[in-house]
Design an enzyme around this catalytic site. Sequence first.
Site, PDB file in Angstrom:
ATOM      1  N   ASP A  33      40.131  36.237  33.409  1.00 25.56           N
ATOM      2  CA  ASP A  33      40.203  36.676  32.021  1.00 25.56           C
ATOM      3  C   ASP A  33      39.060  36.056  31.198  1.00 25.56           C
ATOM      4  O   ASP A  33      38.326  36.764  30.487  1.00 25.56           O
ATOM      5  CB  ASP A  33      41.560  36.214  31.467  1.00 25.56           C
ATOM      6  CG  ASP A  33      42.033  37.028  30.280  1.00 25.56           C
ATOM      7  OD1 ASP A  33      41.358  38.016  29.935  1.00 25.56           O
ATOM      8  OD2 ASP A  33      43.074  36.674  29.712  1.00 25.56           O
ATOM      9  N   VAL A 124      46.275  30.479  38.052  1.00 25.38           N
ATOM     10  CA  VAL A 124      47.229  29.668  37.282  1.00 25.38           C
ATOM     11  C   VAL A 124      48.665  30.164  37.435  1.00 25.38           C
ATOM     12  O   VAL A 124      49.606  29.408  37.194  1.00 25.38           O
ATOM     13  CB  VAL A 124      46.867  29.562  35.776  1.00 25.38           C
ATOM     14  CG1 VAL A 124      45.601  28.750  35.575  1.00 25.38           C
ATOM     15  CG2 VAL A 124      46.732  30.910  35.126  1.00 25.38           C
TER      16      VAL A 124
HETATM   17  P1  ADP Z   1      46.355  34.576  37.255  1.00 27.31           P
HETATM   18  O1  ADP Z   1      46.550  34.020  35.871  1.00 27.31           O
HETATM   19  O2  ADP Z   1      46.833  36.017  37.376  1.00 27.31           O
HETATM   20  O3  ADP Z   1      46.876  33.690  38.317  1.00 27.31           O
HETATM   21  P2  ADP Z   1      43.563  33.651  37.469  1.00 27.31           P
HETATM   22  O4  ADP Z   1      42.455  34.250  36.685  1.00 27.31           O
HETATM   23  O5  ADP Z   1      44.027  32.280  37.110  1.00 27.31           O
HETATM   24  O6  ADP Z   1      44.762  34.724  37.422  1.00 27.31           O
HETATM   25  O7  ADP Z   1      43.154  33.625  39.013  1.00 27.31           O
HETATM   26  C1  ADP Z   1      43.215  34.699  39.889  1.00 27.31           C
HETATM   27  C2  ADP Z   1      42.180  34.513  40.994  1.00 27.31           C
HETATM   28  O8  ADP Z   1      40.895  34.919  40.528  1.00 27.31           O
HETATM   29  C3  ADP Z   1      41.988  33.080  41.486  1.00 27.31           C
HETATM   30  O9  ADP Z   1      41.879  33.101  42.893  1.00 27.31           O
HETATM   31  C4  ADP Z   1      40.657  32.676  40.858  1.00 27.31           C
HETATM   32  O10 ADP Z   1      39.963  31.732  41.660  1.00 27.31           O
HETATM   33  C5  ADP Z   1      39.908  33.978  40.886  1.00 27.31           C
HETATM   34  N1  ADP Z   1      38.760  34.096  39.959  1.00 27.31           N
HETATM   35  C6  ADP Z   1      38.430  33.314  38.894  1.00 27.31           C
HETATM   36  N2  ADP Z   1      37.304  33.771  38.308  1.00 27.31           N
HETATM   37  C7  ADP Z   1      36.906  34.872  39.008  1.00 27.31           C
HETATM   38  C8  ADP Z   1      35.801  35.787  38.921  1.00 27.31           C
HETATM   39  N3  ADP Z   1      34.870  35.676  37.960  1.00 27.31           N
HETATM   40  N4  ADP Z   1      35.726  36.800  39.838  1.00 27.31           N
HETATM   41  C9  ADP Z   1      36.670  36.942  40.789  1.00 27.31           C
HETATM   42  N5  ADP Z   1      37.717  36.110  40.934  1.00 27.31           N
HETATM   43  C10 ADP Z   1      37.827  35.082  40.068  1.00 27.31           C
END
Ligand code: ADP
Length: 171
Positions: A33, A124
Amino acid sequence: MRIAAVRGDITEQEVDAVVNAANSSLLGGGGVDGAIHRRGGPEILEACRELRSTRYPDGLGVGQAVATTAGKLPARWVIHTVGPTFTPSEDRSELLAACFRESLKVADTLGASTVAFPAVSTGVYRYPLAEAAEIAVRSARDTPTNVENVRFVLFDTESYEAFTAAVQHSE
Ligand code: ADP
């Protein structure tokens, strides 16, 4: 439908739509996000604020999806979806599957034929990786859609391996 798992950054994907692992507020957060809003610029947040004040005054529900502009990203649209937080005391796999199904339905309304997904809920929101990967790939496979290419974009080796295995299992 072709499904692939690739390593990379979802904000760099040259696809019609990238999916955001958003939270219900639609007003930004960390992880995917944060990266999408940082790279895509303020237009995306403006569109999200507009959605909050019109269609989603109480926020976007878990398992739902909605599209906005992709601002400065190479993609044309961002499809925001809200994954469930993991808890061992309750099976939330249906809600996680709904994120992929609903995102593909939104992609259909946009006319998008290539869609990139992150590993929704595995950051998270703590969903166990192997389980989340199987649910994600199964849900994409089982959704009737005009989307031709689904690309799971994984940031780290562990996620990439889990999604690669899930794609192989589904073939
Ligand atoms: P959620 O809140 O749904 O768990 P997160 O954003 O915290 O989503 O994490 C979901 C996954 O995306 C994690 O494995 C994280 O490492 C990964 N992630 C973080 N940044 C990026 C990015 N720029 N591109 C692809 N994956 C990412």
